[in-house]
Write a protein that holds these residues in place. Structure first.
Motif, short mmCIF file in Angstrom:
data_model
loop_
_atom_site.label_atom_id
_atom_site.label_comp_id
_atom_site.label_asym_id
_atom_site.label_seq_id
_atom_site.Cartn_x
_atom_site.Cartn_y
_atom_site.Cartn_z
N LEU A 149 55.38 46.97 36.36
CA LEU A 149 54.40 45.88 37.40
C LEU A 149 54.10 46.70 38.45
O LEU A 149 52.85 46.62 38.90
CB LEU A 149 55.35 44.86 37.71
N ALA A 150 54.77 47.59 39.25
CA ALA A 150 54.27 48.26 40.20
C ALA A 150 53.17 49.18 39.95
O ALA A 150 52.36 49.49 40.78
CB ALA A 150 55.52 49.02 40.60
N ALA A 151 53.08 49.59 38.82
CA ALA A 151 52.16 50.54 38.30
C ALA A 151 50.85 49.93 37.98
O ALA A 151 49.87 50.56 38.33
CB ALA A 151 52.37 51.52 37.19
N THR A 152 50.74 48.64 37.57
CA THR A 152 49.80 48.06 37.22
C THR A 152 49.36 46.94 38.12
O THR A 152 48.60 45.86 37.74
CB THR A 152 49.86 47.39 35.93
N ARG A 153 50.08 46.65 39.21
CA ARG A 153 49.81 45.47 40.10
C ARG A 153 48.42 45.45 40.42
O ARG A 153 47.86 44.44 40.64
CB ARG A 153 50.83 45.67 41.31
N HIS A 154 47.73 46.53 40.82
CA HIS A 154 46.31 46.25 41.30
C HIS A 154 45.39 45.72 40.05
O HIS A 154 44.43 44.85 40.46
CB HIS A 154 45.78 47.68 41.75
N TRP A 155 45.68 45.90 38.85
CA TRP A 155 44.90 45.17 37.87
C TRP A 155 45.15 44.01 37.81
O TRP A 155 44.21 43.00 37.52
CB TRP A 155 45.29 46.24 36.61
N TRP A 156 46.38 43.60 37.80
CA TRP A 156 46.75 42.18 37.99
C TRP A 156 46.27 41.44 39.00
O TRP A 156 45.69 40.19 38.69
CB TRP A 156 48.36 41.92 37.78
N ALA A 176 42.55 40.82 38.26
CA ALA A 176 42.48 39.73 36.93
C ALA A 176 42.75 38.60 37.66
O ALA A 176 42.02 37.37 37.25
CB ALA A 176 43.48 40.10 36.07
N ALA A 177 43.60 38.40 38.66
CA ALA A 177 43.79 36.96 39.47
C ALA A 177 42.77 36.64 40.17
O ALA A 177 42.06 35.52 40.19
CB ALA A 177 44.97 37.21 40.26
N THR A 178 41.98 37.53 40.96
CA THR A 178 40.53 37.19 41.50
C THR A 178 39.60 36.57 40.60
O THR A 178 38.89 35.87 41.06
CB THR A 178 40.22 38.53 42.34
N VAL A 179 39.33 37.45 39.70
CA VAL A 179 38.39 36.89 38.44
C VAL A 179 38.69 35.54 38.09
O VAL A 179 38.02 34.71 38.11
CB VAL A 179 38.26 37.86 37.50
N GLY A 180 39.97 35.33 37.56
CA GLY A 180 40.57 34.10 37.37
C GLY A 180 40.34 32.95 38.49
O GLY A 180 39.99 31.88 38.25
N TYR A 181 40.76 33.40 39.53
CA TYR A 181 40.40 32.29 40.76
C TYR A 181 38.95 31.89 40.85
O TYR A 181 38.58 30.91 40.99
CB TYR A 181 40.64 32.92 41.99
N THR A 182 38.18 32.82 40.71
CA THR A 182 36.86 32.74 40.72
C THR A 182 36.43 31.78 39.60
O THR A 182 35.45 30.80 39.91
CB THR A 182 35.76 33.88 40.72
N LEU A 183 36.68 31.97 38.54
CA LEU A 183 36.56 30.86 37.44
C LEU A 183 37.25 29.61 37.44
O LEU A 183 36.49 28.67 37.23
CB LEU A 183 36.78 31.74 35.91
N LEU A 184 38.20 29.55 37.90
CA LEU A 184 39.01 28.47 38.05
C LEU A 184 38.61 27.43 39.15
O LEU A 184 38.57 26.11 39.05
CB LEU A 184 40.27 28.94 38.15
N MET A 185 37.91 27.97 40.13
CA MET A 185 37.25 27.25 41.31
C MET A 185 36.44 26.31 40.93
O MET A 185 36.50 25.23 41.23
CB MET A 185 36.79 28.28 42.36
N SER A 186 35.51 26.68 40.05
CA SER A 186 34.66 25.65 39.54
C SER A 186 35.14 24.80 38.51
O SER A 186 34.43 23.38 38.51
CB SER A 186 33.28 26.47 38.87
N VAL A 187 36.23 24.85 38.10
CA VAL A 187 36.91 24.11 36.98
C VAL A 187 37.75 22.88 37.70
O VAL A 187 37.66 21.80 37.51
CB VAL A 187 37.44 24.73 35.84
N ILE A 188 38.43 23.42 38.71
CA ILE A 188 39.45 22.59 39.08
C ILE A 188 39.34 22.38 40.68
O ILE A 188 40.09 21.57 41.45
CB ILE A 188 41.04 22.88 39.01
#
Length: 178
Positions: free
Chosen positions: A107-114, A117-129
């Motif tokens: 997790l420490a080595a891939t945290r930046h990717w997560w 991904a969370a930022t992209v998910g946030y952008t997509l989720l914002m218009s839905v909920i």
């Protein structure tokens, strides 16, 4: 290692340059009814990306030149071994022969990717909920990814972050949120 930093700095500068024309297409505050227009925040981030990427590139270049010139100026390298001191030779050879640690996908080595991904998910989720619910989920996920373990601290962080976002954008700036 320095090549990776050069690549990262150039990538940040290219991202900023690619984002600049798109950012300038947003309406300014004179074109909308809000105190601060939609262009201000993305333009500020784009300019900061450009400045920080350029600063990282210059600092990396400067540090590389210093390291390259330092042994020539001093007359001795930091890796020079004295013939009279057997201890100095063993410490240099130990560090040169030590195996490199194995790279793992923790997790420490891939945290930046997560986080990305969370930022992209946030952008997509914002218009839905909606903004408030998506912001709460995003803040919760990011707080967990960044290492918080106390549920009290996580709860306070989520509540404060959502209240600040709602307060700044809706109340202070008068920007309607989805």
């Amino acid at each position: 290692m320095q090549a990776r930093i050069y690549i990262f700095a150039v990538a940040v500068i290219l991202l900023a340059l690619a984002s600049l024309p798109l950012t300038l297409q947003f309406p300014s505050s004179a074109q909308v009814s809000t105190f601060i227009g939609p262009r201000v925040w993305p333009l500020l981030l784009t300019v900061l990306l450009l400045l920080f990427g350029g600063a990282l590139l210059v600092m990396t270049w400067r540090d590389g030149r210093r390291r390259a010139q330092q042994p020539l100026q001093d007359g001795n390298s930091q890796y020079a071994v004295s013939a009279d001191d057997p201890q100095a030779g063993s410490s240099v050879s130990d560090t040169a022969e030590a195996p490199a640690p194995a790279w793992t996908l923790s997790l420490a080595a891939t945290r930046h990717w997560w986080l990305m991904a969370a930022t992209v998910g946030y952008t997509l989720l914002m218009s839905v909920i909606g903004f408030v619910a998506a912001s709460a989920i995003f803040t919760l996920l990011c707080t967990l990814l960044l290492g918080a373990r106390s549920w009290l601290v996580i709860g306070i962080t989520v509540v404060v972050a959502v209240a600040l976002m709602q307060g700044v954008f809706v109340t202070l700036l008068g920007i309607p949120l989805p």
